[in-house]
Design an enzyme around this catalytic site. Structure first.
Site, PDB file in Angstrom:
ATOM      1  N   CYS A 318      15.906 -12.472  14.133  1.00 46.48           N
ATOM      2  CA  CYS A 318      15.439 -11.501  13.145  1.00 46.48           C
ATOM      3  C   CYS A 318      13.977 -11.085  13.372  1.00 46.48           C
ATOM      4  O   CYS A 318      13.658  -9.896  13.412  1.00 46.48           O
ATOM      5  CB  CYS A 318      15.636 -12.047  11.732  1.00 46.48           C
ATOM      6  SG  CYS A 318      14.710 -13.555  11.378  1.00 46.48           S
ATOM      7  N   HIS A 368      13.816 -14.987   6.870  1.00 45.82           N
ATOM      8  CA  HIS A 368      14.557 -13.864   7.448  1.00 45.82           C
ATOM      9  C   HIS A 368      13.757 -12.589   7.207  1.00 45.82           C
ATOM     10  O   HIS A 368      13.041 -12.463   6.204  1.00 45.82           O
ATOM     11  CB  HIS A 368      15.943 -13.760   6.817  1.00 45.82           C
ATOM     12  CG  HIS A 368      16.856 -12.816   7.534  1.00 45.82           C
ATOM     13  ND1 HIS A 368      17.214 -12.982   8.856  1.00 45.82           N
ATOM     14  CD2 HIS A 368      17.494 -11.685   7.118  1.00 45.82           C
ATOM     15  CE1 HIS A 368      18.033 -12.014   9.207  1.00 45.82           C
ATOM     16  NE2 HIS A 368      18.211 -11.202   8.174  1.00 45.82           N
ATOM     17  N   HIS A 380      18.541  -5.240  10.446  1.00 42.16           N
ATOM     18  CA  HIS A 380      18.132  -6.615  10.746  1.00 42.16           C
ATOM     19  C   HIS A 380      19.072  -7.221  11.776  1.00 42.16           C
ATOM     20  O   HIS A 380      20.143  -6.681  12.073  1.00 42.16           O
ATOM     21  CB  HIS A 380      18.121  -7.476   9.465  1.00 42.16           C
ATOM     22  CG  HIS A 380      19.483  -7.705   8.880  1.00 42.16           C
ATOM     23  ND1 HIS A 380      19.836  -8.840   8.199  1.00 42.16           N
ATOM     24  CD2 HIS A 380      20.615  -6.926   8.859  1.00 42.16           C
ATOM     25  CE1 HIS A 380      21.090  -8.763   7.796  1.00 42.16           C
ATOM     26  NE2 HIS A 380      21.579  -7.612   8.173  1.00 42.16           N
TER      27      HIS A 380
END
Length: 404
Positions: A318, A368, A380
């Site tokens: 990520c 994240h 993402h």
């Protein structure tokens, strides 16, 4: 006149009976529609709860992915340390071998010296080469000279052997220190691997739970569609039946009114009608105007697979996706989501603009990251086994955004 009144009474009773029957039928239809609406409401409530569970589960999966990624980095770093220590141990082994060879060479020199002294001693008197060498002196002067030679040889050989043995011992001690360090690193490596395996097991179980939630959600969507279709049909049937009942009731009332007029009895009663209104709700979505090359850079990697620790188009995690896209845009960002979450100005999810970074977790501890592209969507790198994709805040809601 009496007959007319009786006829009017009969017509009134018939009209009232029809009205009562119509009312009872309407009640039954209303109850059916109400039951269907209750089921739809219950379905939507359960679906909302499922969506909340899915979001929580996605956050859990994201945290576990981040922990596994960090554990893999720790394992790689520890493996490099083991390789470095192993190389140092090999170097010490080479030095120890060289020191051992020096001991052997010095011993050989000592043997040769003894042989040479023995050759210069014509008679063996004491059985000791040094003593015999001294006792076989030709005269007193030769005795002094030979004694000094023996002393020098003994001292020199002793010093040389002591120095070599001491160096060898020091090397052996250093090697043992490195061997202990290697063992400690190998123990740590075993622990890290076990921790990684445990995390992957937790991740697998969490993914199974997530899949179960998603399946349940799809089942509820199907049930909701069926209930909504049923409600539409019931509403349409009720509306049609209401029109038919209204027509019958109007006809009955007209007959009563006509009979009342002929019999000069009571005045006709008025009828009432009901109407329903429906409304639809619309929602608007605002998007920010902060769109630039960072979004364009990220968009071109849609479909690239997730790779733990990945920072290239061959595979991204990520934060690696954001890091790489920012580099292409001429921006210098930190490598990890934790560090990236401290940049710029914090914004709430409701105030996001296109180009804002979105995070899950806390400031400085985010696990994240993605980039908001507007309309409640973001890009993402989700998790291993998945590709860079577009996500929606309705299904996996970030905790906050940062405007950089």
């Amino acid at each position: 006149m009496k007959t007319s009144k009786q006829f009017l009474r009969v017509l009134s009773v018939l009209a009232l009976s029809g009205t009562l029957a119509t009312s009872l039928t309407s009640v039954v239809r209303a109850d059916n529609i109400s039951d269907t609406k209750d089921k739809i409401s219950s379905n939507k409530s359960t679906t909302s709860q499922l969506l909340a569970k899915i979001q929580d589960q996605q956050k859990t999966l994201a945290k576990l992915n981040n922990q596994v990624s960090e554990k893999i980095n720790d394992i790689d770093a520890n493996q490099k340390a083991i390789a470095s220590v192993t190389k140092e141990i090999a170097a010490f082994d080479t030095k120890i071998s060289a020191a051992q060879k020096q001991v052997t060479d010095r011993t050989d020199v000592l043997k040769k010296q003894l042989v040479a002294l023995q050759k210069q001693s014509s008679n063996s008197i004491s059985g000791n080469v040094y003593v015999d060498f001294v006792l076989n002196s030709k005269d007193f002067s030769d005795l002094i000279s030979r004694s000094m030679t023996v002393n020098k040889l003994s001292a020199a050989n002793k010093d040389a052997l002591d120095a070599v043995n001491e160096a060898k011992q020091q090397l052996s001690d250093l090697r043992q220190d490195k061997a202990d360090s290697k063992q400690s690193l190998e123990d740590k490596q075993a622990t890290l691997v076990q921790q990684k395996n445990d995390l992957e097991t937790l991740k697998t179980n969490a993914q199974k739970q997530q899949d179960a939630f998603n399946k349940e959600l799809e089942d509820h969507k199907g049930e909701l569609a069926a209930l909504q279709a049923q409600l539409s049909q019931q509403t349409a049937d009720a509306a049609k039946k209401a029109q038919e009942d209204a027509a019958k009731q109007a006809a009955a009332q007209a007959a009563v009114a006509q009979a009342a007029a002929i019999a000069a009895a009571a005045s006709a009663s008025s009828s009432s009608s009901a109407s329903s209104q429906s409304s639809t709700a619309t929602s608007t979505v605002t998007t920010g105007s902060n769109q630039g090359s960072l979004i364009a850079n990220v968009q071109q990697y849609l479909g690239v697979p997730y790779v733990w620790g990945g920072t290239t188009p061959a595979g991204f995690d990520c934060s690696g996706l954001i890091y790489y896209a920012a580099q292409q845009a001429g921006m210098s960002l930190p490598r990890t989501s934790q560090a990236q979450s401290t940049l710029g100005t914090q914004v709430s999810v409701s105030d996001l603009q296109a180009g804002d970074l979105v995070f899950w977790g806390g400031v400085g501890s985010a696990y994240h990251v993605g980039i908001y592209i507007g309309n409640g969507q973001y890009i993402h790198a989700p998790a291993p086994g998945q590709n860079v994709t577009v996500g929606n805040v309705a299904y996996f809601r970030p905790d906050f955004g940062r405007r950089i």
